[in-house]
Write a protein that holds these residues in place. Structure first.
Motif, short mmCIF file in Angstrom:
data_model
loop_
_atom_site.label_atom_id
_atom_site.label_comp_id
_atom_site.label_asym_id
_atom_site.label_seq_id
_atom_site.Cartn_x
_atom_site.Cartn_y
_atom_site.Cartn_z
N GLU A 26 8.85 -11.86 27.99
CA GLU A 26 7.42 -11.70 28.26
C GLU A 26 7.19 -11.01 29.60
N PHE B 150 5.46 -7.30 30.34
CA PHE B 150 4.36 -7.16 31.29
C PHE B 150 4.67 -6.04 32.28
N THR C 201 -0.54 -12.15 33.28
CA THR C 201 0.06 -12.85 32.15
C THR C 201 -0.80 -14.07 31.80
N ASP D 113 1.84 -10.87 24.97
CA ASP D 113 1.78 -9.51 25.49
C ASP D 113 1.16 -9.48 26.88
N HIS D 114 0.91 -8.28 27.40
CA HIS D 114 0.44 -8.15 28.78
C HIS D 114 -0.99 -8.64 28.98
N ARG D 115 -1.68 -8.93 27.88
CA ARG D 115 -3.03 -9.49 27.99
C ARG D 115 -3.07 -10.97 27.62
#
Length: 318
Positions: free
Chosen positions: A202, A206, A240, A164-166
């Motif tokens: 991915e 993001f 990312t 995920d974005h984290r």
């Protein structure tokens, strides 16, 4: 079946050798299956199957993932589907949320559980592409007798994680085939294809998470997309996993405020002495570098604290 007995004997022998588990990801997975999940290789089990309600809830939790991945799944299947391959997109628990497969191959894939709503975690079916990629958080190829269960040794799978974005595990993308003529070269090509597709999904996730930000590509040779989300004042909003690893970033450092130009070693004119036209952005960068210390920031700018406070008030910088 002799082949089944031979495979079970191999799994027992290797899984009980700590040295093998330490040196081989497959052996380490076999050991987890026996010691952590209590599985036995000769067990002819199929993946857990969620109820309709459980499956619907899983899809709702991953709605953005499914939306983002749909086009990529279609493109990938158009490339590999005629070669007798099945695609699965799963969540971070190994639940198959989306599937692509040719009608002529459906019976074979349904028999082994490669179907929507099934759970391909290691706890469910032992060593397999999806479950092991999630457990190890890396792309894997699990070929035929590298599977833990003897009932799965007719499968070859190549899987890549999606974050995920984290930078946290969010999903997995898998290509599987029941063909017994799938060579190492073929699986290598499929592995590259699935990793590329997972990387594009991915990156798309993001960009969705930081829709209003400027997206910066970090020029590194590393698996996965290396992207930064940057605000109008050059402060990093997100990164990312590949970018975090390369630039030594974490949530705490991002929350504190760090200029992208510092991370990328870019020369940003006007950060000291005189404030440029982009005064507010430059001021925020200097304050970030000073860790919010107004006195230190004023010293770096060559102005008094009182002047800096006036500028902060005028520019609405806190």
């Amino acid at each position: 079946m002799p082949a089944v007995r031979d495979h079970s004997d191999l799994v027992y022998r290797v899984a009980h050798q700590p040295s093998a588990a330490a040196s081989s990801p497959v052996a380490a997975s076999w050991r987890r299956c026996m010691t952590l999940h209590g599985l036995v290789p000769e067990d002819r089990r199929t993946p857990l199957l969620l109820s309709d309600r459980e499956f619907q809830l899983a899809r709702e939790r991953s709605a953005e993932l499914i939306l983002e991945a749909g086009g990529e799944l279609d493109r990938l299947f158009a490339t590999v589907g005629k070669a007798g391959c099945c695609l699965l997109l799963t969540d971070d628990k190994g639940v198959a949320l989306e599937r692509r497969g040719a009608v002529g191959d459906d019976a074979d894939f349904r028999d082994v559980g490669l179907w929507s709503g099934t759970v391909w975690s290691e706890a469910s079916v032992g060593t397999n592409g999806i479950g092991t990629a999630i457990a190890d958080e890396r792309a894997v190829v699990i070929q035929r007798d590298q599977h833990f269960l003897s009932s799965n040794i007719g499968l070859s799978c190549t899987t890549a994680p999606i974050r995920d974005h984290r930078g946290r595990m969010a999903a997995a993308l898998d290509i599987s085939t029941c063909r017994d003529d799938a060579s190492e070269m073929t699986l290598s090509l499929l592995s590259q294809a699935v990793r590329d597709a997972a990387g594009r999904i991915e990156a798309g996730l993001f960009r969705r998470a930081f829709a209003g930000a400027r997206i910066v590509l970090v020029p590194v040779d590393r698996a996965g997309p290396a992207l930064l989300a940057v605000d109008r004042d050059d402060l990093v909003l997100g990164a990312t996993r590949a970018a975090r690893q390369w630039l030594d970033l974490d949530d705490k450092r991002i929350a504190a405020g760090v200029p992208a130009s510092d991370l990328l070693k870019e020369d940003t004119a006007g950060d000291g002495g005189e404030l440029p036209d982009a005064e507010r952005a430059a001021l925020r960068r200097v304050l970030s570098r000073a860790n919010g210390n107004v006195s230190l920031a004023a010293e770096q700018l060559g102005i008094s604290r009182a002047t800096l406070y006036r500028k902060m008030k005028r520019l609405q910088v806190s």
